[in-house]
Scaffold this motif. Structure first.
Motif, PDB file in Angstrom:
ATOM      1  N   GLU A 108     -12.354  -8.669  -0.793  1.00 66.81           N
ATOM      2  CA  GLU A 108     -13.484  -7.449  -1.278  1.00 66.81           C
ATOM      3  C   GLU A 108     -13.744  -6.547  -0.566  1.00 66.81           C
ATOM      4  O   GLU A 108     -14.961  -6.038  -0.711  1.00 66.81           O
ATOM      5  CB  GLU A 108     -14.465  -7.962  -2.120  1.00 66.81           C
ATOM      6  N   THR A 109     -14.055  -7.271   0.919  1.00 64.54           N
ATOM      7  CA  THR A 109     -14.552  -6.211   1.644  1.00 64.54           C
ATOM      8  C   THR A 109     -14.279  -4.680   1.861  1.00 64.54           C
ATOM      9  O   THR A 109     -12.681  -4.748   1.590  1.00 64.54           O
ATOM     10  CB  THR A 109     -14.319  -7.013   3.617  1.00 64.54           C
ATOM     11  N   GLY A 110     -15.406  -4.051   1.563  1.00 65.37           N
ATOM     12  CA  GLY A 110     -14.457  -2.417   1.643  1.00 65.37           C
ATOM     13  C   GLY A 110     -14.457  -1.914   0.586  1.00 65.37           C
ATOM     14  O   GLY A 110     -13.934  -0.894   0.790  1.00 65.37           O
ATOM     15  N   GLN A 111     -15.240  -2.825  -0.493  1.00 67.82           N
ATOM     16  CA  GLN A 111     -14.259  -1.872  -1.957  1.00 67.82           C
ATOM     17  C   GLN A 111     -16.107  -1.775  -2.468  1.00 67.82           C
ATOM     18  O   GLN A 111     -17.012  -2.816  -2.930  1.00 67.82           O
ATOM     19  CB  GLN A 111     -14.250  -3.217  -3.302  1.00 67.82           C
ATOM     20  N   PHE A 112     -16.239  -0.625  -1.889  1.00 69.45           N
ATOM     21  CA  PHE A 112     -17.690  -0.212  -2.666  1.00 69.45           C
ATOM     22  C   PHE A 112     -17.762   1.362  -4.018  1.00 69.45           C
ATOM     23  O   PHE A 112     -16.878   1.792  -3.727  1.00 69.45           O
ATOM     24  CB  PHE A 112     -18.874   0.096  -1.341  1.00 69.45           C
ATOM     25  N   LYS A 113     -19.145   1.107  -3.867  1.00 64.78           N
ATOM     26  CA  LYS A 113     -19.045   2.262  -5.581  1.00 64.78           C
ATOM     27  C   LYS A 113     -19.878   3.111  -4.726  1.00 64.78           C
ATOM     28  O   LYS A 113     -20.832   3.244  -4.883  1.00 64.78           O
ATOM     29  CB  LYS A 113     -19.629   1.271  -6.859  1.00 64.78           C
ATOM     30  N   LEU A 147     -22.504  -5.310   4.253  1.00 65.67           N
ATOM     31  CA  LEU A 147     -21.747  -5.402   5.247  1.00 65.67           C
ATOM     32  C   LEU A 147     -20.318  -5.910   4.893  1.00 65.67           C
ATOM     33  O   LEU A 147     -19.455  -5.045   4.977  1.00 65.67           O
ATOM     34  CB  LEU A 147     -21.938  -6.570   6.373  1.00 65.67           C
ATOM     35  N   LYS A 148     -20.079  -6.604   3.551  1.00 66.97           N
ATOM     36  CA  LYS A 148     -19.324  -6.472   2.754  1.00 66.97           C
ATOM     37  C   LYS A 148     -18.383  -5.731   1.870  1.00 66.97           C
ATOM     38  O   LYS A 148     -17.818  -5.565   2.359  1.00 66.97           O
ATOM     39  CB  LYS A 148     -19.309  -8.254   2.002  1.00 66.97           C
ATOM     40  N   GLU A 149     -19.926  -4.839   1.569  1.00 64.03           N
ATOM     41  CA  GLU A 149     -18.874  -3.892   0.697  1.00 64.03           C
ATOM     42  C   GLU A 149     -18.393  -3.090   1.088  1.00 64.03           C
ATOM     43  O   GLU A 149     -17.087  -2.265   1.312  1.00 64.03           O
ATOM     44  CB  GLU A 149     -20.312  -4.080   0.022  1.00 64.03           C
ATOM     45  N   ILE A 150     -19.093  -2.228   2.636  1.00 65.00           N
ATOM     46  CA  ILE A 150     -18.274  -1.672   2.822  1.00 65.00           C
ATOM     47  C   ILE A 150     -17.538  -1.221   4.505  1.00 65.00           C
ATOM     48  O   ILE A 150     -16.433  -1.168   4.654  1.00 65.00           O
ATOM     49  CB  ILE A 150     -19.532  -1.496   4.007  1.00 65.00           C
ATOM     50  N   GLY A 151     -17.410  -3.009   5.203  1.00 65.70           N
ATOM     51  CA  GLY A 151     -16.296  -3.332   5.281  1.00 65.70           C
ATOM     52  C   GLY A 151     -16.265  -2.239   6.843  1.00 65.70           C
ATOM     53  O   GLY A 151     -15.245  -1.674   6.861  1.00 65.70           O
ATOM     54  N   GLY A 199     -16.990 -10.303   5.925  1.00 71.28           N
ATOM     55  CA  GLY A 199     -17.150  -8.758   5.220  1.00 71.28           C
ATOM     56  C   GLY A 199     -17.214  -8.255   7.168  1.00 71.28           C
ATOM     57  O   GLY A 199     -16.689  -7.106   7.333  1.00 71.28           O
ATOM     58  N   LYS A 258     -12.279  -5.656   7.841  1.00 70.76           N
ATOM     59  CA  LYS A 258     -11.729  -4.090   8.181  1.00 70.76           C
ATOM     60  C   LYS A 258     -12.026  -3.646   9.960  1.00 70.76           C
ATOM     61  O   LYS A 258     -11.585  -3.174  10.478  1.00 70.76           O
ATOM     62  CB  LYS A 258     -11.598  -3.395   7.134  1.00 70.76           C
TER      63      LYS A 258
END
Lengths: 373, 358, 271, 657
Positions: free
Chosen positions: B5-10, D272-276, D353, D356
């Motif tokens: 899920e890393t990099g899945q942002f809204k 951090l995890k969301e943005i990657g 995170g 990437k």
């Protein structure tokens, strides 16, 4: 019996009495209204209103023997409903479990009785008769004990403290299991109850009264008597034995029960076993009136409206509720059924219960619940 | 593990509030749909008929009951009755107006079930829990009685049953004896996808939240301005609508003209409730798990056992199936009282945090 | 970021400092037990009004009367100048009264976000059809209210628990979420039943700050029940003291603190 | 293109204008706010910053004025810097967790007249020191909760300032033209920002940096690491720290990549995890904490999973770095590593995170070799750099393919380094180096040599053969034992700190007979150990004094002594006695710097009785110390601390040195 039950009834009398009086008042008013309507000519003969509201009562008046016969049959059915409901109440009071399998336990126990009798007489070559029947009865009782023990061990203990729906579903699962198991062991064909072998009276007596004839099955009389004894016995058990008092205590508080020195697990076994014995008695009675097969399941479900009327925790409620449903159903079927094309027996009990629910959600004997926030 | 899920942002609320916010879930759903589409062409007719069709038809009812029981917290034992209403409504509609496409009638029959459902849902304002369950039994028995005793409902057929007529879509038979199984399957699948989509839309919005609020804490829900009667009746209506559509699918696309009066009996109501509880209350995916459980298990036991060399007769198998369903239910309730969906959730969570345990 | 939640005061016509809610001679009985006897007091728009008293003094019952869970047998409650007849809780809600509970009455199966979203129910009105499609007006409405809810989440600093089911949260945070849910209703009158019960010192300080901020930022009138006398004295503009269902004192914290009856009945005994 | 353009792109506002023109639609900033990642393109940022600059002008900010920036990483605070720079004012970012005293000193010293702050907390803090900062006139804030009833004569929401600026810009084109002129008026030699260093001793110093040099340095490293506008970073480091200003602000503007700001400190890990991010920087302690948490979480995994995890971690240890470095590796190992990647490494990086991350750096202190290679073996390109605020960060950095735990790499592009004879001090001359210390010519002169080299204060040497720089310690801290043997305290401290159970170490020994240390245990790691072994403790103090904990730590000291014995220069400096401190060293008590470095001298004075006990042979000592709580209150804690002896090893290679 009267001494015992009346003491159990006493605290419930005042709300019950009030409700009864209120109900009677309403009934009287309705009756008066109907009489007035018929007399004023507002409902001519043959009109729908007349058919529904007047004709059945005129029939009752005209053929009192039929009325008595119907009432009697309703009474007997009601007693049996009450017995099934009693099994529910026992278990619900002690463990808070709504035992959906109670109905199936009725069939299962009867099937065990008849089935083991069959096996002993036909396959093992024992002479048919009362001795073997008593032996079969003992086997059936033992089976109910084993069942109670297994249920406590396998079902209740791991599920303790789950919510009521989960518990209900577990007993539904148990229902399915028992149906499958019973049919697997004893076969799916309907069986005949060993009524005579158990020493129960057969045959019937006719009374000539009220200008007609009323048939009374001896078995039905026996059923009513045995049921009464059973209820009295239970009341005695609850009131005067140590275990009985523990059971009542557990209904109030689990801690209190522990202080009597009986573990909760033991209590559950005892309660389920007691309910099993009640089921067996019910099964014998019912089985004697028709065949023993899992088709009885539907009849077992009739105990549910009885419970609604009487409340889940009230023994007297179960009895009164059973009688109301039994009689109401037979009267309804007999006098109003033809108007609907018959067969309304299947749902009338539920609709009666539903009607009660809407106007008295706490049941006949329940206290009015004040929701404190 | 497969969830990366890393990099899945809204960056907007629409994405954030999507029903499947995780990309891997969306891919999974797409794969499942693709498989569902090709499935009828690769499995045997037997599997199609005895497992897949009843699975699809019943899953709609299970979703319906889940809306009532799982999301709103009201138990019903009358689902089979409401399914029956749908089936008979559809039958009457298509025989009275044969020129209107059957698909429209299948959908429309839900409205009749909804109306009946609302009527029988009225007591829900005053009674709760097991009492309500018993009240819905009244609906079940009354409706069952009506299906048998009112001959108008089955067009006075001497058999006393619905006789599913031939109906077509673009000239292709979709109901009746000449319809291809694959076609029936695809129609059913279409309904299932559509109805599931509608249901999950609903439970993710204001109405769904109101239902769950009523379920979790009705006093507080009322304080939020939610009118309990409205919320409960709406749940009854929507739930019964789904049951109705399911009933119509069940008779028109699965049974195809069997005696319907006895199909919608109390046992089916229980099976549907089973499916909800075993699948997991308050979960869309759980509804499918539960349906699969109740539909596939008996068939697998009945036909699977002989296939692996265990010789049992059909009749014996049926009894064993009952025992196993009963025992498995109890077992599942003990292992995971919140149903297969919770197991699935736990598994998914494990995969998401993999290699960590939590 | 500025807050987008706007006080509804402008639409009601009750100005700051005027009487918002007036309790007149209210009595409440359960069967034979009198929970409240002949209590009168008023709540003025914009103030923080504390209701204190020993256990069983009838404080919670009073709140229950105000927001429609109980109907008092005698007396009247006038709200926004209108004398109310039997008011149901949802009607109280739509007239701008929100409430939190002593023992946290959250929707346990739902996330923090959904719980607070539920507070917006009254302001949402897109019908079943669009709800079924979850597109167009339904989605627009959902987003519009999500924004307002996010403001509240920001305000209460509970971003980290946004998507966690509230059942899993520690008690202090649950209380905060419950406050958030009440705020989402944009209430005119906010009833808080022991908002700081069971909290540690730090959580209490946070909650105090939030309550004051709510009062100041949105101009929300607040009536609160609290046991912690320090908190009551700090927070409230006026205090009404109940004992055994009767009012024994009413006034500013200083006045109440000095009242001999209060000292005897409450402060001297309980604290 | 860059080459030609850099001639004129000598200030950050000009870079911003360039980015708006070249990649106007590209995302410049993100901020997790109100539940979603709010995004701004370069064009939007440019437009907003312009408006903000005009707004600031309207409020009275002029060229050369100083504006303090206080708060967490938020786009509006970054824009505050940009807007100030646009009109020639100088931003002075300040640590937002600084206590009032420090804050007052810095604000007063920097002569700030404006401050842009995050929220009420910062406003309150600034108002509380207002008397000591007489020049401070105007406050701007980002988030207005609780500020509604404040006197707003000198207090403005940033949003309002921007709105006003926007309004003025729309009123007439001359405002815009004037602003354009201001941008053009900016020159590369102008003061661009003042960064206050925390300093291991004494008061903070204001490091003045110019735009032209900053950009030159950033341009070099952007090229060095191939950063582009496709990259993304998460800005979570303190605004006032050179790392944040360099890595996120300067490199962001030069490369045009997107800077994402977390929602709050609580959610930074989730964000951090969301943005990657693709480029990541963290000090070694962050990596260390992460690893500790990884291991603790894995402790609770099922046996099979644990087995799998440790198996593949072992595989990675053996082959991972070689594969990352592009070395020859047998096919079997490659396959095994591939499977490990599927089962462990990739999911683990995902969970942290880091999926990437293309390039990650660590710096600030020595990193444990185990720790360093753990991350590298997972396939994460973690490198070391050595830098300073005065250099505008980079002095050395490890190029891909030459990465080692024990060096900080060769000089960065265009950086000259020389080692001073005798002291071993490292001096450098770098493109980004500072102009001087603000209002402190004396210090400037001390630090900068006449020929333009800057003293780092660190002692080190170039490794023969590779040309990599190795840092031993602070130059002034390297000293001798009574025996005359070399004593590099940091070296010993770092060795010990590589153990997860040890959080902080302070070594003593200058002029003494032997080396002894204070130890701070790591509450997370040791607490976890305690939980697993049913050791009950009520406080840090209690756990620290536990006999079992002492024996664990003794084991670690023992191992380090064995290591030291193997090194010719260090063999004599084995740890002979140690104690575990009864409290955690804390920046609020002045024991650590704001960047969490130990103030060794201060600690030695503060705990003098304990130091005495280490050398007088006593087995325990009493100590009471004053502590400062978070809210500024003070209290005293007292304790009796045990002193323990450690095993000594003979020097294995003899006294060659």
């Amino acid at each position: 019996m009267s001494a015992v039950t009346s003491s159990a009834l006493r605290p419930l009398l005042s709300p019950a009495l009030m409700a009864t009086l209120k109900g009677l008042g309403i009934l009287a008013a309705i009756a008066l209204a109907i009489v007035l309507l018929v007399h004023s000519g507002a409902m001519p003969k043959g009109s729908i209103g007349h058919k529904v509201l007047a004709a059945p009562f005129i029939d009752m008046w005209d053929l009192p023997d039929l009325l008595v016969q119907t009432l009697w049959e309703g009474l007997v059915a009601g007693v049996l409903y009450a017995l099934i409901a009693l099994g529910f109440v026992l278990i619900f009071k002690a463990s808070g479990v709504f035992n959906f399998a109670q109905g199936i336990m009725v069939v299962f126990s009867a099937l065990t009785l008849v089935g083991s009798y069959e096996i002993m007489t036909q396959r093992m070559g024992l002479p048919p008769g009362t001795v073997v029947a008593i032996l079969a009865l003992m086997i059936a009782i033992a089976t109910m004990f084993v069942l109670a023990w297994l249920v406590e061990r396998i079902v209740l203990r791991p599920l303790v403290n789950q919510n009521e729906i989960i518990m209900l579903m577990a007993t539904v699962g148990l229902t399915y299991f028992l149906i499958g198991f019973g049919e697997y062991i004893f076969g799916g064909n309907p069986k005949v109850m060993i009524t005579a072998q158990l020493g129960l009276p057969v045959g019937q007596t006719q009374f000539n009264i009220l200008g007609g004839r009323v048939n009374i099955q001896h078995l039905d009389v026996a059923a009513a008597v045995i049921a009464s004894i059973m209820i009295a016995g239970l009341a005695f058990f609850f009131q005067y034995t140590r275990i009985g008092r523990a059971l009542r205590a557990v209904a109030d508080s689990h801690k209190a029960a522990l202080s009597v020195g009986i573990s909760l697990n033991q209590i559950w076994v005892i309660v389920w076993f007691t309910a099993g014995v009640v089921a067996l008695v019910t099964g014998i009675m019912w089985g004697a009136r028709s065949d023993v097969s899992f088709a009885l399941e539907i009849i077992a479900l009739k105990a549910l409206p009885v419970l609604i009327l009487g409340g889940f925790t009230s023994v007297p409620g179960a009895i009164v509720g059973g009688l109301i449903i039994g009689i109401g159903e037979k009267m309804g079927e007999g006098y109003w059924g033809p108007l609907f094309g018959g067969g309304i027996e299947t749902w009338l009990a539920y609709v009666i219960a539903l009607g009660f629910l809407l106007f008295r959600p706490q049941g006949l004997f329940g206290e009015k619940i004040i929701e404190r926030i | 593990m497969f969830y990366r899920e890393t990099g899945q942002f809204k960056t907007n609320y629409t994405d954030d509030m999507a029903i499947f916010p995780i990309r891997q879930d969306r891919i999974g759903i797409a794969i499942i749909l693709a498989i569902a589409l090709i499935l009828p062409f690769v499995v045997s007719e037997f599997v199609l008929k005895t497992i897949l069709l009843p699975f699809l038809a019943l899953s709609v009812a299970v979703i319906g009951l889940n809306i009532l029981t799982g999301y709103t917290g009201l138990i019903s034992l009358g689902s089979a009755g409401f399914m029956g209403v749908g089936a008979y409504a559809c039958y009457k509609l298509t025989t009275i107006f044969p020129e209107v496409n059957i698909i429209i009638w299948i959908f429309a029959s839900g409205f009749f079930a909804a109306a009946v459902g609302v009527f029988f849902g009225l007591p829900s304002l005053r009674i709760k829990g097991l009492y309500l369950a018993v009240a819905t039994l009244a609906a079940q028995f009354f409706l069952q009685w009506a299906f048998v005793r009112i001959p108008w409902l089955f067009n006075y057929n001497p058999s006393g049953a619905i006789e599913v007529p031939l109906r077509t879509l673009f000239g292709m038979p979709i109901t009746g004896p000449t319809a291809e199984l694959e076609v029936k399957y695809l129609i059913c699948l279409g309904f299932v996808i559509g109805m599931t989509w509608l249901a999950s839309n609903l439970v993710h919005g204001r109405i769904g939240r109101s239902w769950m609020a009523v379920r979790d804490m009705d006093i507080a829900a009322e304080l939020m301005g939610i009118k309990l009667l409205n919320a409960k009746l709406l749940a009854f209506a929507v739930s019964s609508f789904f049951c109705g559509v399911s009933g119509a699918l069940f008779v028109f696309l699965y049974l195809g003209g069997a005696e319907a009066g006895t199909e919608f009996a109390i046992r089916l109501s229980f099976l549907i409730l089973f499916a909800v509880i075993i699948g997991g209350t308050g979960s869309m995916i759980g509804s499918f798990f539960g349906t699969a459980f109740i539909v596939a298990l008996p068939t697998i036991l009945k036909f699977g056992a002989p296939a692996i060399g265990i010789a049992i007769t059909g009749a014996t198998a049926e009894k064993i199936v009952l025992m196993i369903i009963g025992a498995l239910t109890i077992y599942l309730l003990i292992v995971e009282p919140h149903g297969l969906a919770r197991l699935w959730q736990i598994m998914k969570q494990k995969l998401r945090v993999w290699p960590f345990p939590y | 970021m500025m807050l987008h939640v706007s006080p509804t005061a402008a639409t009601t016509g009750i100005a700051k400092g005027e009487v918002l809610l007036n309790v007149e001679n209210v009595s409440l009985r359960f069967g034979g037990v009198k929970a409240i006897s002949d209590v009168s007091f008023d709540i003025v728009k914009g103030e923080v009004r504390a209701i204190i008293g020993p256990n069983g003094a009838g404080k919670t019952s009073m709140l229950n009367c105000i927001n429609g869970f109980y109907f008092p047998q005698e007396g009247h409650i006038t709200y926004k100048g209108v004398r109310r007849q039997k008011v149901r809780p949802h009607e109280a809600a739509s007239s701008g009264i929100a409430r939190t509970f002593q023992n946290v009455a959250l929707f346990k199966g739902m996330t923090t976000l959904d719980n607070i979203m539920t507070g917006r129910t009254l302001k949402m009105n897109v019908g079943l059809f669009w709800q079924l499609l979850r597109h167009g007006p339904a989605m627009r409405e959902e987003i519009e209210h999500r924004r307002k809810v996010e403001d509240i989440i920001d305000f209460l600093e509970i971003q980290a628990i946004r998507k966690i089911p509230v059942g899993k949260l520690p008690y202090g945070l649950q209380k905060r979420v419950e406050l958030g849910r009440a705020l989402a209703m944009e209430p005119e009158l906010l009833l808080l039943d022991e908002p700081m019960a069971g909290m540690n010192l730090e959580e209490k300080e946070d909650m105090c700050r939030f309550i004051l901020d709510v009062n100041q930022t949105f101009g929300t009138t607040i009536a609160l029940i609290e046991h912690d006398m320090g908190v009551v004295m700090d927070l409230s503009d006026r205090v009404v003291v109940l004992e055994y269902g009767r009012k024994i004192a009413d006034g500013t914290p200083d006045v109440v603190k000095a009242d001999q009856k209060v000292i005897d009945a409450y402060l001297g005994v309980a604290h | 293109m860059a080459q030609a353009a850099t001639a004129t792109l000598d200030t950050f506002p000009k870079l911003l204008r360039r980015n708006a023109a070249v990649r106007g639609g590209g995302t410049a900033f993100r901020h997790k706010d109100l539940g979603i990642w709010q995004s701004w393109t370069w064009a939007e940022v440019y437009e907003t910053v312009r408006a903000y600059a005009v707004g600031l002008q309207t409020l009275g900010l002029k060229r050369g004025d100083k504006i303090a920036i206080v708060g967490a990483n938020r786009p509006r605070l970054y824009w505050s810097m940009m807007a100030a720079q646009m009109i020639g004012a100088v931003p002075v970012p300040v640590y937002s967790d600084a206590i009032a005293d420090e804050l007052a000193y810095v604000l007063d010293h920097a002569e700030v007249s404006f401050a842009a702050v995050q929220d009420q907390e910062q406003v309150d803090k600034l108002l509380s020191v207002a008397e000591r900062v007489p020049r401070l006139k105007t406050l701007l804030y980002d988030w207005g909760r609780g500020l509604r009833d404040y006197d707003h004569t000198h207090l403005h929401p940033i949003a309002t300032a921007i709105e006003q600026g926007r309004l003025r810009l729309s009123e007439g084109s001359d405002v815009g033209k004037a602003l354009d002129a201001e941008i053009e008026a900016g020159h590369g030699d102008d003061l661009s920002i003042i960064l206050y260093t925390s300093g291991t001793t004494g008061r903070s110093k204001g490091v003045m940096l110019s735009g032209g040099r900053s950009i030159a340095a950033a341009t070099d490293t952007v090229r060095f690491d191939n950063l582009s506008d496709a990259d993304e970073v998460l800005a979570y480091l303190p605004l006032a720290w050179v790392g944040d200003h360099y890595l996120n602000f300067a490199q962001g503007l030069v490369a045009g990549f997107c800077t994402a700001c977390p929602e709050s400190a609580d959610t930074a890990q989730a964000d951090l995890k969301e943005i990657g991010p693709t480029f990541y920087f963290a000090p070694p302690r962050v990596f260390e904490n992460l690893l500790t948490r990884v291991m603790i979480r894995m402790e609770d995994a099922s046996g099979l999973k644990k087995k799998m995890f440790h198996h593949y971690i072992a595989v990675a240890k053996q082959w991972g770095e070689k594969i990352l470095n592009g070395q020859e590796v047998p096919l079997g190992a490659r396959l095994s590593y591939g499977l490990g990647n599927l089962l462990v490494y990739a999911p683990l990086k995902n969970a942290l995170g880091f999926s990437k991350v293309r390039t990650a750096y660590t710096a600030g202190e020595a990193i444990g070799p185990e720790l360093f290679s753990f991350y590298r073996s997972l396939g994460m390109n973690l490198k070391q750099l050595y830098g300073q605020t005065e250099a505008f960060l980079y002095v050395t950095a490890q190029p891909d393919g030459q990465i080692r735990a024990d060096t900080v790499g060769p000089p960065s592009p265009n950086v000259d380094i020389r080692i001073e004879q005798g002291t071993g001090e490292v001096l450098y001359k770098s493109p980004g180096q500072f102009i001087g210390y603000y209002k402190d010519d004396e210090k400037t002169a001390e630090t900068m040599t006449p020929d333009g080299f800057v003293r780092t204060g660190d002692a080190g040497f170039f490794e023969v053969g590779t040309g990599h720089l190795k840092i031993i310690d602070r130059a002034k801290d390297v000293s001798k034992l009574k025996s005359g043997d070399l004593f590099a305290p940091k070296y010993i401290e770092n060795r010990l700190k590589f153990y997860p159970n040890i959080k902080e170490v302070v070594a003593f020994g200058q002029g003494e007979d032997f080396v002894s240390v204070f130890i701070n245990i790591d509450l997370t790691a040791v607490g976890n150990w305690a939980e697993r072994n049913n050791v009950i403790y009520g406080s840090y103090q209690e756990l620290a004094g536990h006999p079992d904990v002492y024996s664990i730590i003794a084991g670690h000291v023992d191992e380090v002594n064995a290591l030291l014995a193997a090194e010719p220069m260090m063999a004599a400096a084995q740890v002979r006695r140690f104690l575990i401190l009864h409290k955690e060293l804390d920046a609020d008590d002045g024991e650590l710097t704001r960047t969490q470095k130990v103030r060794r001298g201060f600690v030695g004075e503060r705990y003098a009785p304990l130091v005495k006990a280490l050398y007088d042979g006593s087995t325990e000592a009493d100590i009471s110390t004053e502590v400062t709580f978070e809210d500024g209150r003070k209290g005293v804690i007292s304790a009796r601390v045990k002193v323990s002896d450690a095993r000594q090893y003979p020097a294995t290679t003899g006294k060659a040195a």
